[in-house]
Scaffold this active site. Structure first.
Site, short mmCIF file in Angstrom:
data_model
loop_
_atom_site.label_atom_id
_atom_site.label_comp_id
_atom_site.label_asym_id
_atom_site.label_seq_id
_atom_site.Cartn_x
_atom_site.Cartn_y
_atom_site.Cartn_z
N THR A 141 -28.78 -75.58 -48.31
CA THR A 141 -27.81 -74.49 -48.39
C THR A 141 -26.47 -75.00 -48.90
OG1 THR A 141 -27.41 -74.81 -46.03
CG2 THR A 141 -28.79 -72.93 -46.66
N LYS B 144 -33.29 -87.32 -48.44
CA LYS B 144 -32.17 -86.75 -49.19
C LYS B 144 -31.60 -87.76 -50.20
CE LYS B 144 -30.73 -83.47 -45.54
NZ LYS B 144 -30.60 -82.17 -46.22
N LYS C 246 -24.21 -84.01 -46.41
CA LYS C 246 -25.39 -83.46 -45.76
C LYS C 246 -25.83 -84.50 -44.74
CE LYS C 246 -27.31 -83.27 -49.93
NZ LYS C 246 -27.80 -81.92 -49.89
N ARG C 247 -26.83 -84.21 -43.91
CA ARG C 247 -27.28 -85.25 -42.99
C ARG C 247 -27.78 -86.47 -43.75
NH1 ARG C 247 -27.28 -84.13 -37.31
NH2 ARG C 247 -28.38 -86.11 -37.21
N HIS D 22 -39.25 -74.38 -41.53
CA HIS D 22 -38.12 -75.05 -42.18
C HIS D 22 -38.43 -76.41 -42.78
CE1 HIS D 22 -34.62 -72.45 -41.43
NE2 HIS D 22 -35.38 -71.99 -40.45
N LYS E 107 -23.36 -73.44 -51.40
CA LYS E 107 -21.92 -73.45 -51.14
C LYS E 107 -21.16 -74.10 -52.30
CE LYS E 107 -23.10 -74.46 -46.30
NZ LYS E 107 -23.26 -75.61 -45.38
#
Ligand SMILES: *Cc1c(COP(=O)(O)O)cnc(C)c1O
Length: 809
Positions: A650, A548, A542-543, A355, A654
């Site tokens: 992911t 990110k 998101k986290r 992952h 969505k």
């Protein structure tokens, strides 16, 4: 299984549950009691459905899938269950007749937050897809007493509160004490086994009891039902045997350990600290699960010889990788297999999904800690390592290369190496990520065993993320293209035929607007902020993580704000920037990023000069239930990680299925979103993965960007003076220092993508066409498709076709 009951029957069942469990009649029942009564009925339906499904699978000899994962981020279950069983409307009607609102009962349910983010949510989506696809599956995890912490911002600083979810959540669990298994830690091993390496005897170990707590996840139409078996460590009565033999301290230790193992989920996402309790949790999960699988298998077949034909064990990331030596241990020590036979059966049964490629997330355990905690498992890993290295040397592989691939090296147990050595298949989670694996972290392995490596791009449970969280859009789709897409998401493609249909485009706009209003009400309540539903809702949830790059988004907001102050009459489409994210409690930099966004919001939201133009919202305690509210209300989906860092993502999927336009880099599954919709329907920006590598090797100098880009310069200088009176020197120093995730390198390109978004949004027809094309091409990101690929290419299993299974295979 026929789940449909008449409204009258449902009413009777609810009243019976109220009476039986709470001793109340309808007039005195609280919503919480009503929620639990309905949940119990739904749970019993699933339990019955599961038995029938498994009986059918057994009759047909269908292969069993066991999915091991330290995290399942389930969210709520009630709506999903009623929807998938096809009984939501009957329950709504029954409750309506009793003057109770089903939606109010949904709100009584706490999220089951037994995960951090994408990895745990993927596991939850897969349980749904496995059930719907007709694969008899069991997910294994831990029954954490405390899930992911609840986040509260105090003046913008994240604080963590315990998430004690069981009071509202345990209604879904069935504890099965008679199926408890023992897990052994510490002690020492008697070495009477070295010659043919057949058996060893583990002595003086500490025993912890693992008690299963089962949950069920119904697939669409309920023809398949997945089981989630969560292990709870049990503080047994004090071991009188130990007391009597004078082992007072061990008895006490055993008790303390049992109390602690499944107490709390580790809240780090994409990060490993190598802590002893975490190793204990991992082995506890793995040992209990493998013992359970073996027990079930032996009961049916009395041999493990056919294990790989009847069972697929999947390791979701390296966290459960000790399943490999644990399965070896049972075969060697308890079933009398020799090494070669045991190894063949083990490797043919187990597969592994990677992952992440980020170094800080690659797990390795200190050898001494490991040996002390798990002496027998350590020995087996030593032997796996010895044989693997020998085999590589025999093949003439260079010694350094063998060292890099070895499961034991530099005083550490290397979990990713053990995973590759001990599985028959290794996959990444997007096309790009799977290629990067072969070129970087697993390059050595790839050159020696190329056939082991494959890709399965992630997917989402589209019934939850579209039908349940965006019912208006689902209704429009069903009206236009029929309901086939519910079973076969690739049929969403039919919606593309409506690209020029003005009425449909207007309806899409109307639905989005209504979802934005629904979110605005929530934010008015929670943040006391009034949002303009006509502004662009630009969402990054998101986290919180440097890779990110929420700070890239924030820096642009700051630069835009300063520019608007200088150019008050400039044309500007009103913009609402929405963030939601938890930071790992010990990740100080990420907590400062949160505070930066919060304080930026304080400045901007209170400045009358930009009052009707900009708002910045930080939504506290981002979780599945909030995602279900936020994502359908988004116009723009921010997927802005540095290329090469996000394995798949992911939430990007969505957003896409809910008709948001992706503003993103060519990273993870964004690449495949781009392949599906093309340049015209996505807002691409930033460097590609090779460009990132080139810049890094050529020498990256963010300070030059700071000097040369006036917008960057202005924003960073402003930050130096403090934002809302708070110092963000650490962020400034990171950006202008070594800027590890190259925020400044992508800044200009990001600004241009933002400007383009604004221009496109101004033309409603064009914008809605983009949204429509995204929805129509999102079908390939269904978890149903991902599971089909796992089944065909990795597990080699075919579904058990139930009588009412409508899925296409
Ligand atoms: C889907 C989801 C994630 C994963 O988001 P990414 O943007 O892919 O990292 C994280 N948290 C929750 C609650 C989710 O639903």
């Amino acid at each position: 299984m026929e789940y449909r009951h008449s409204v009258q029957q449902i009413k009777k069942q609810i009243l019976a549950k109220l009476e039986h469990n709470y001793g109340v009649g309808l007039e005195n029942a609280t919503n919480d009691q009503l929620y639990k009564s309905v949940a119990l009925i739904a749970r019993e339906m699933m339990e019955q459905g599961r038995s029938e499904f498994i009986a059918e699978a057994e009759k047909k000899g269908t292969k069993q899938v066991y999915y091991l994962c330290m995290e399942f981020l389930l969210g709520r279950s009630l709506k999903n269950t009623l929807f998938n069983l096809g009984v939501e409307e009957s329950f709504r009607e029954a409750l309506q007749q009793m003057d109770v609102k089903l939606d109010a009962l949904y709100e009584c349910e706490p999220d089951a937050g037994l995960g951090n983010g994408g990895l745990g949510r993927l596991a939850a989506c897969f349980m749904d897809a496995l059930a719907t696809g007709g694969y008899p599956a069991t997910g294994y995890s831990l029954c954490y007493e405390y899930g992911i912490f609840r986040q509260k911002l105090v003046d913008g600083w994240q604080t963590e509160l315990p998430d004690f979810w069981l009071p509202g959540g345990r209604i879904w669990l069935r504890e099965i004490p008679e199926k408890a298994v023992e897990v052994h830690f510490r002690g020492h091993v008697e070495e009477s086994w070295h010659e043919s390496y057949h058996q060893a005897i583990h002595k003086d170990y500490t025993t912890i009891l693992a008690v299963p707590c089962d949950m069920f996840i119904a697939g669409m139409d309920g023809s398949g039902v997945s089981r989630l078996r969560l292990w709870k460590s049990k503080g047994q009565e004090f071991d009188m045997g130990l007391f009597n033999s004078g082992n007072y301290m061990r008895a006490m230790e055993q008790n303390a350990m049992a109390e602690s193992i499944t107490k709390v989920l580790y809240p780090e996402d994409n990060h490993s600290e190598g802590k002893s309790l975490r190793l204990t949790q991992q082995y506890f999960l793995v040992s209990a699960s493998i013992q359970d699988i073996i027990r079930t298998h032996l009961f049916k077949y009395s041999t493990l010889d056919n294990l790989p034909e009847r069972v697929a064990i999947h390791l979701n990331d390296t966290h459960p990788v000790l399943a490999i030596p644990e399965l070896m241990r049972i075969m060697l020590d308890e079933c009398g297999y020799d090494w070669d036979r045991a190894w063949d059966l083990t490797t043919r049964t187990i597969a592994y999904t990677n992952h992440t490629v980020m170094k800080e997330a690659l797990e390795c355990w200190n050898e001494d800690l490991f040996r002390m905690q798990l002496p027998r498992i350590y020995q087996i890993i030593e032997e796996i390592n010895r044989r693997f290295c020998q085999q590589m040397h025999d093949l003439g592989v260079d010694g350094y290369k063998v060292g890099r691939m070895a499961p034991l090296n530099d005083g550490y147990v290397k979990m990713a190496n053990l995973a590759v050595v001990g599985s028959h298949c290794v996959n990444g989670v997007s096309g790009l990520h799977s290629e990067i694996l072969k070129e970087t972290v697993f390059h050595d392995f790839y050159t020696e065993m190329p056939d082991k490596f494959t890709n399965v791009t992630n997917g989402i449970a589209h019934r939850r993320w579209l039908n349940q969280s965006n019912p208006q859009l689902a209704a429009l789709l069903t009206q236009k293209i029929g309901s086939g897409y519910i079973y076969d998401a690739s049929q969403l493609k039919k919606f593309e035929a409506f690209k020029a249909d003005k009425a449909v485009l207007q309806q899409l706009a109307k639905i989005k607007r209504s979802n934005k209003e629904r979110l605005a009400e929530y934010i008015k309540r929670e943040n006391n902020l009034v949002l303009d539903p006509d502004s662009i809702f630009d969402v990054q949830v998101k986290r919180m993580h440097e890779y990110k790059r929420q700070h890239l988004n924030a820096l642009n907001i700051l630069a835009t704000y300063l520019w608007l102050k200088d150019n008050p009459n400039a044309e500007f489409t009103p913009h609402t920037y929405i963030f939601g994210a938890k930071a790992a409690p010990g990740y100080y930099f990420a907590k400062q990023m949160i505070r930066f966004i919060y304080d930026l919001g304080e400045v901007i939201n209170n400045d009358p000069a930009v009052k009707d133009k900009m708002k910045v919202v930080y939504v506290e305690d981002y979780r599945v239930t909030l995602a279900e509210l936020l994502i359908p209300a988004a116009d723009i989906s921010e997927q802005i990680s540095l290329a090469g860092t996000e394995a798949s993502g992911t939430s990007n999927m969505k957003f896409m299925i809910n008709g948001a336009v992706t503003l993103g880099t060519l990273d993870g599954a964004n690449v495949e979103i781009h392949d599906s919709v093309g340049d015209d329907n996505m807002l691409l920006f930033g460097m590609t993965t090779p460009e990132v590598e080139n810049l890094r090797s050529a020498g990256y100098h963010p300070d030059q960007i700071y000097y040369n880009n006036p917008a960057v310069h202005r924003a960073i200088d402003f930050m130096r003076g403090g934002v809302n009176g708070v110092d963000f020197g650490d962020i400034v120093n990171s950006l202008t220092g070594n800027d590890p995730y190259m925020v400044l390198a992508d800044f200009d390109s990001y600004q241009r993508a933002q400007a383009k978004a604004m221009q496109l949004y101004g033309d409603e027809k064009t914008w809605q066409q983009m949204c429509l094309v995204n929805i129509a091409n999102s079908g390939r990101f269904a978890a149903d498709r991902a599971i089909r690929e796992y089944a065909e290419n990795i597990w080699h299993c075919t579904p058990c076709e139930g009588k009412n299974s409508k899925l296409m295979h």
